[in-house]
Design a protein around this motif. Structure first.
Motif, short mmCIF file in Angstrom:
data_model
loop_
_atom_site.label_atom_id
_atom_site.label_comp_id
_atom_site.label_asym_id
_atom_site.label_seq_id
_atom_site.Cartn_x
_atom_site.Cartn_y
_atom_site.Cartn_z
N LEU A 80 31.22 17.67 14.87
CA LEU A 80 32.12 17.70 16.03
C LEU A 80 31.52 16.94 17.20
CD1 LEU A 80 33.34 21.41 15.83
CD2 LEU A 80 34.53 19.35 15.03
N TYR A 81 30.21 17.05 17.37
CA TYR A 81 29.52 16.33 18.44
C TYR A 81 29.61 14.81 18.21
CZ TYR A 81 25.84 15.18 21.79
OH TYR A 81 25.13 14.67 22.84
N ILE A 82 29.42 14.39 16.97
CA ILE A 82 29.56 12.96 16.64
C ILE A 82 31.00 12.51 16.90
CG2 ILE A 82 29.56 11.29 14.75
CD1 ILE A 82 27.18 12.93 13.54
N LEU A 83 31.97 13.32 16.47
CA LEU A 83 33.37 12.97 16.70
C LEU A 83 33.67 12.87 18.19
CD1 LEU A 83 35.17 15.08 13.93
CD2 LEU A 83 34.59 12.63 13.88
N ARG A 84 33.08 13.77 18.98
CA ARG A 84 33.28 13.69 20.43
C ARG A 84 32.75 12.36 20.96
NH1 ARG A 84 31.63 17.07 25.80
NH2 ARG A 84 32.49 15.45 27.13
N ARG A 85 31.58 11.97 20.50
CA ARG A 85 31.01 10.69 20.94
C ARG A 85 31.94 9.53 20.55
NH1 ARG A 85 29.20 12.76 24.52
NH2 ARG A 85 27.30 13.96 24.49
N MET A 86 32.54 9.62 19.36
CA MET A 86 33.49 8.58 18.93
C MET A 86 34.69 8.53 19.88
SD MET A 86 33.73 9.01 14.82
CE MET A 86 32.32 8.76 13.76
N LEU A 87 35.24 9.70 20.19
CA LEU A 87 36.41 9.75 21.07
C LEU A 87 36.04 9.26 22.47
CD1 LEU A 87 38.17 13.11 20.10
CD2 LEU A 87 38.46 10.84 19.11
N ASP A 88 34.85 9.66 22.94
CA ASP A 88 34.40 9.22 24.28
C ASP A 88 34.27 7.70 24.35
OD1 ASP A 88 34.25 11.86 25.13
OD2 ASP A 88 32.05 11.97 25.03
N SER A 89 33.75 7.09 23.29
CA SER A 89 33.48 5.65 23.35
C SER A 89 34.68 4.79 22.94
CB SER A 89 32.28 5.29 22.47
OG SER A 89 32.59 5.37 21.11
N ALA A 90 35.51 5.28 22.03
CA ALA A 90 36.57 4.42 21.48
C ALA A 90 37.97 5.03 21.57
CB ALA A 90 36.24 4.07 20.03
N GLY A 91 38.09 6.25 22.05
CA GLY A 91 39.39 6.89 22.20
C GLY A 91 39.91 7.62 20.99
N SER A 92 39.43 7.23 19.80
CA SER A 92 39.88 7.86 18.56
C SER A 92 38.88 7.50 17.45
CB SER A 92 41.27 7.35 18.17
OG SER A 92 41.23 5.97 17.85
N ILE A 93 39.00 8.20 16.34
CA ILE A 93 38.18 7.84 15.18
C ILE A 93 38.60 6.46 14.69
CG2 ILE A 93 37.47 8.47 12.83
CD1 ILE A 93 38.09 11.40 13.54
#
Length: 184
Positions: A83-96
């Protein structure tokens, strides 16, 4: 539900389907009843909007709800790290999808190189906020991001990508910027 994708269909928002789908595909190993129970457990923690939960995920605050989670060798702390990795993805790119596209070449005949980049960049996230000082050399969260270059067939990631990219009676078609013809 009879299939892991059925756990994802109840979310009308593509952003929620993307997060729920990643979790569901990532846990799709073992006995079907166990898989479905594990997916339901994690999605219950994420609440009515998995994407909103992930966007606001704070390991120190939110990991506790997953402490008792176990799915074969995957522990609650591993799910918290995902979930933390997914949050970083959303923070940097808006979505997976956006994060995937940052490392993908649409001119490539397939998504192999994009998948390699996706996993390598996900694995580069510093997971000490979740695992603490006892961070293992091979954190459990990395099983959700296998490297094709290390010989992985990436079965669960390819399952997730099929669900997200193809639009048909079975798959969700939540992603719009990757051609289904490039799936491997």
């Amino acid at each position: 539900p009879a299939d892991p994708i059925d756990c994802v269909r109840g979310y009308p928002d593509p952003a929620d389907r993307e997060i729920a789908g990643f979790i569901a595909a990532g846990l799709a190993f073992g006995r079907v009843a166990s898989i479905l129970a594990s997916i339901d457990h994690v999605l219950a923690v994420l609440g009515p909007s998995p994407a909103a939960f992930v966007r606001g995920f704070e390991p120190g605050r939110d990991s506790r709800a997953l402490e008792r989670f176990v799915h074969r060798w995957t522990r609650g702390q591993d799910i918290a790290a995902v979930l933390y990795i997914l949050r970083r993805m959303l923070d940097s790119a808006g979505s997976i999808e956006g994060f995937f596209l940052e490392g993908d070449d649409p001119a490539s005949p397939d998504i192999g190189a994009g998948l390699e980049s996706f996993c390598a960049r996900a694995r580069s996230v510093d997971l000490r906020p979740v695992y603490g000082r006892r961070l293992a050399a091979r954190p459990g969260a990395h099983t959700f991001f296998p490297l094709p270059s290390a010989g992985s067939a990436c079965k669960r990631l390819n399952l997730f990508l099929r669900w997200m990219i193809r639009r048909d009676a079975i798959d969700l078609g939540a992603w719009t910027r990757v051609s289904p013809a490039r799936l491997i």
